[in-house]
Design a protein around this motif. Structure first.
Motif, PDB file in Angstrom:
ATOM      1  N   SER A  89     -86.477 -42.165 -67.704  1.00 29.93           N
ATOM      2  CA  SER A  89     -85.588 -42.023 -68.847  1.00 29.93           C
ATOM      3  C   SER A  89     -85.452 -43.337 -69.603  1.00 29.93           C
ATOM      4  O   SER A  89     -85.682 -44.423 -69.059  1.00 29.93           O
ATOM      5  N   PHE A  90     -85.063 -43.232 -70.867  1.00 27.93           N
ATOM      6  CA  PHE A  90     -84.838 -44.424 -71.676  1.00 27.93           C
ATOM      7  C   PHE A  90     -83.792 -45.322 -71.031  1.00 27.93           C
ATOM      8  O   PHE A  90     -83.941 -46.547 -71.000  1.00 27.93           O
ATOM      9  N   MET A 138     -97.373 -54.982 -74.802  1.00 28.84           N
ATOM     10  CA  MET A 138     -95.993 -54.893 -75.287  1.00 28.84           C
ATOM     11  C   MET A 138     -95.326 -53.627 -74.773  1.00 28.84           C
ATOM     12  O   MET A 138     -94.159 -53.639 -74.372  1.00 28.84           O
ATOM     13  N   GLU A 139     -96.045 -52.511 -74.767  1.00 33.01           N
ATOM     14  CA  GLU A 139     -95.499 -51.264 -74.234  1.00 33.01           C
ATOM     15  C   GLU A 139     -95.131 -51.408 -72.770  1.00 33.01           C
ATOM     16  O   GLU A 139     -94.085 -50.925 -72.323  1.00 33.01           O
ATOM     17  N   GLN A 140     -95.959 -52.099 -71.998  1.00 32.88           N
ATOM     18  CA  GLN A 140     -95.695 -52.272 -70.570  1.00 32.88           C
ATOM     19  C   GLN A 140     -94.454 -53.134 -70.344  1.00 32.88           C
ATOM     20  O   GLN A 140     -93.591 -52.821 -69.522  1.00 32.88           O
ATOM     21  N   VAL A 141     -94.339 -54.232 -71.076  1.00 37.86           N
ATOM     22  CA  VAL A 141     -93.220 -55.163 -70.891  1.00 37.86           C
ATOM     23  C   VAL A 141     -91.914 -54.597 -71.435  1.00 37.86           C
ATOM     24  O   VAL A 141     -90.861 -54.693 -70.798  1.00 37.86           O
ATOM     25  N   LEU A 142     -91.959 -53.981 -72.608  1.00 41.18           N
ATOM     26  CA  LEU A 142     -90.734 -53.538 -73.271  1.00 41.18           C
ATOM     27  C   LEU A 142     -90.238 -52.188 -72.780  1.00 41.18           C
ATOM     28  O   LEU A 142     -89.034 -51.922 -72.791  1.00 41.18           O
ATOM     29  N   SER A 143     -91.160 -51.308 -72.351  1.00 43.24           N
ATOM     30  CA  SER A 143     -90.735 -49.941 -72.038  1.00 43.24           C
ATOM     31  C   SER A 143     -91.494 -49.314 -70.884  1.00 43.24           C
ATOM     32  O   SER A 143     -91.628 -48.097 -70.812  1.00 43.24           O
ATOM     33  N   GLN A 150     -92.463 -43.212 -79.108  1.00 43.77           N
ATOM     34  CA  GLN A 150     -91.351 -42.634 -78.347  1.00 43.77           C
ATOM     35  C   GLN A 150     -90.269 -43.682 -78.104  1.00 43.77           C
ATOM     36  O   GLN A 150     -89.078 -43.413 -78.278  1.00 43.77           O
ATOM     37  N   GLN A 151     -90.683 -44.890 -77.717  1.00 49.36           N
ATOM     38  CA  GLN A 151     -89.720 -45.955 -77.463  1.00 49.36           C
ATOM     39  C   GLN A 151     -88.902 -46.263 -78.715  1.00 49.36           C
ATOM     40  O   GLN A 151     -87.681 -46.426 -78.655  1.00 49.36           O
ATOM     41  N   GLY A 152     -89.570 -46.338 -79.850  1.00 43.99           N
ATOM     42  CA  GLY A 152     -88.879 -46.637 -81.097  1.00 43.99           C
ATOM     43  C   GLY A 152     -87.863 -45.565 -81.453  1.00 43.99           C
ATOM     44  O   GLY A 152     -86.739 -45.865 -81.858  1.00 43.99           O
ATOM     45  N   ARG A 153     -88.240 -44.284 -81.301  1.00 39.84           N
ATOM     46  CA  ARG A 153     -87.313 -43.194 -81.627  1.00 39.84           C
ATOM     47  C   ARG A 153     -86.114 -43.184 -80.687  1.00 39.84           C
ATOM     48  O   ARG A 153     -84.972 -42.977 -81.115  1.00 39.84           O
TER      49      ARG A 153
END
Length: 458
Positions: A89-90, A138-143, A150-153
């Motif tokens: 989950s976020f 960046m996707e791995q580190v941030l989310s 999906q992360q941005g939304r």
């Protein structure tokens, strides 16, 4: 985000926001050509605002009306995040990012406070223009590998639902500053996506001494003067700044009275003792696990102060190194109202500043800072060479006293060419030695600010 039961009795107010219409691409193109919107409030004549000025009823945390399809998409995104497993989950990813950042930036013996929300917002805006291996890192580190779309939304949906009331004020602002140069070519989709998701204000400026003053003025205004200056200078090869600013001002649900404040002693990790003003109260929400005792003290609307005190014999360094998203979730899910908590908080204030380039590289985000490997073609191109990140600067401020808490944060990502019914048992939690604290959103229990106090500054 889990069943938080009793915490939902805290007063909260949620609000929602609709995204900008997709016509923004056309608007941006027109504005870039004509400079239609001029400079922002208090900015110089050389800075042109390329996005329309929002009215007071269209601020980040106020309800909007508009595109129903976009609202439905945001609601679906949020529903998926809530229905997903705790590990995906976020909320889980956000907490883990926050703790990873704290663990990487922690220095023994030093006070620290970060706003993971501010850092994540600025970097997610930047991520919207990343491609290839730069994007994957960046996707791995941030989310934790979640796709940037999906992360941005999910991040956008979360920020737009955060409470902002008369008694508990939270202001979140984002901006993108572009160098006014014929050699810089910025993708319209990158600008429109960040305007749509994050209400980013777009500015075009010559990147001279007037622009430096304007950027600092913008940050000062958006943090309500808690961060009066974010940049000392603008490098000659700087072409873009992506900035987030947060201002938080909340009153305690039960303010401390004069008789609740007494002189006390705060003992640092090395044994040094300080005489401080301690604020005493009886709290209803008790936290405990195998390494922690703590409490939650609510503000008036939508937010709370969560204090985490390592148990005797556990150093603050060891405690922080073993914190995890599961641990934070477990503490809140198992919050107890079976006790009265004899609580004490020192009055304190703190300013903190850190350059996060090395931290983010250590976390695995390396290509973004490499002048040859960085791939930000989704942002645009420069005739003078490749575009890459040269700095992620983060500054915070917090002040905790009898009435409540004020906190501010700003993050700048710099882009350059070639960021009960029976008598309760009493539990005592006095924050008279190093402790971890967070200002949490009551609805989800996610940290807006996360800090460590090892000495008290008044």
């Amino acid at each position: 985000y889990g069943d938080h039961r009793d915490l939902h009795s805290f007063p909260t107010r949620r609000s929602s926001d609709l995204h900008m219409k997709r016509k923004l691409v056309t608007i941006l193109i027109g504005c870039m050509a004509l400079g239609l919107f001029g400079c922002g409030s208090g900015l110089s004549d050389t800075t042109k605002r390329l996005t329309p000025q929002q009215s007071e009823d269209s601020e980040q945390n106020v309800d909007h009306t508009g595109n129903e399809d976009q609202q439905a998409e945001a609601d679906t995104t949020e529903k998926k995040a809530e229905d997903g497993s705790a590990e995906t989950s976020f909320g889980y990813r956000y907490r883990q990012f926050a703790l990873n950042l704290l663990q990487q930036t922690y220095e023994d013996g030093k006070n620290e406070m970060i706003s993971p929300l501010s850092v994540l917002a600025a970097l997610t805006m930047t991520e919207n223009g990343a491609k290839g291996n730069t994007l994957s890192q960046m996707e791995q580190v941030l989310s934790d590998g979640t796709p940037v779309g999906q992360q941005g939304r999910e991040l956008s949906s979360y920020m737009k639902k955060l409470a902002d009331t008369e008694n508990t004020h939270l202001n979140i602002a984002n901006s993108i500053w572009l160098k006014d140069a014929d050699t810089l070519h910025v993708e319209d989709d990158f600008l429109s996506e960040n305007s749509k998701l994050f209400d980013a204000e777009i500015y075009q400026a010559p990147f001279d001494e007037h622009t430096l003053k304007d950027i600092n003025t913008w940050v000062s205004q958006k943090t309500e003067k808690m961060i009066p200056q974010i940049l000392d200078k603008i490098e000659d090869n700087s072409v873009m700044y992506l900035i987030n600013a947060i201002a938080f001002d909340a009153k305690w649900q039960s303010p401390y009275e004069k008789e609740d404040v007494e002189s006390g002693t705060f003992t640092s990790e090395n044994g040094t003792q300080q005489t401080v003003d301690m604020m005493y109260s009886t709290e209803a929400y008790y936290l405990e696990d195998d390494s922690t005792t703590g409490f939650i003290r609510p503000y008036e609307d939508g937010y709370s102060f969560m204090a985490l005190l390592p148990k005797e014999g556990i150093s603050i360094e060891d405690y922080i190194s073993h914190l995890s998203a599961e641990k934070l979730i477990g503490l809140v899910e198992n919050v107890s109202t079976d006790y009265d908590v004899d609580a004490a908080i020192p009055k304190f204030k703190s300013e903190y500043s850190i350059e996060l380039k090395d931290t983010l590289q250590n976390m695995g985000m390396t290509d973004a800072f490499d002048e040859e490997q960085a791939d930000f073609c989704g942002i645009g191109t420069s005739d003078n060479g490749n575009i890459y990140i040269n700095m992620v600067l983060h500054k915070t401020y917090i002040e905790v006293d009898e009435q409540g808490t004020k906190a501010g944060a700003s993050t700048v990502v710099g882009m350059v060419e070639t960021m009960s019914l029976y008598e309760p048992e009493i539990k005592t939690v006095h924050l008279d030695r190093p402790f971890v604290y967070a200002i949490i959103d009551t609805e989800t229990q996610m940290p807006i600010f996360l800090g460590v106090t090892e000495s008290v500054e008044e």
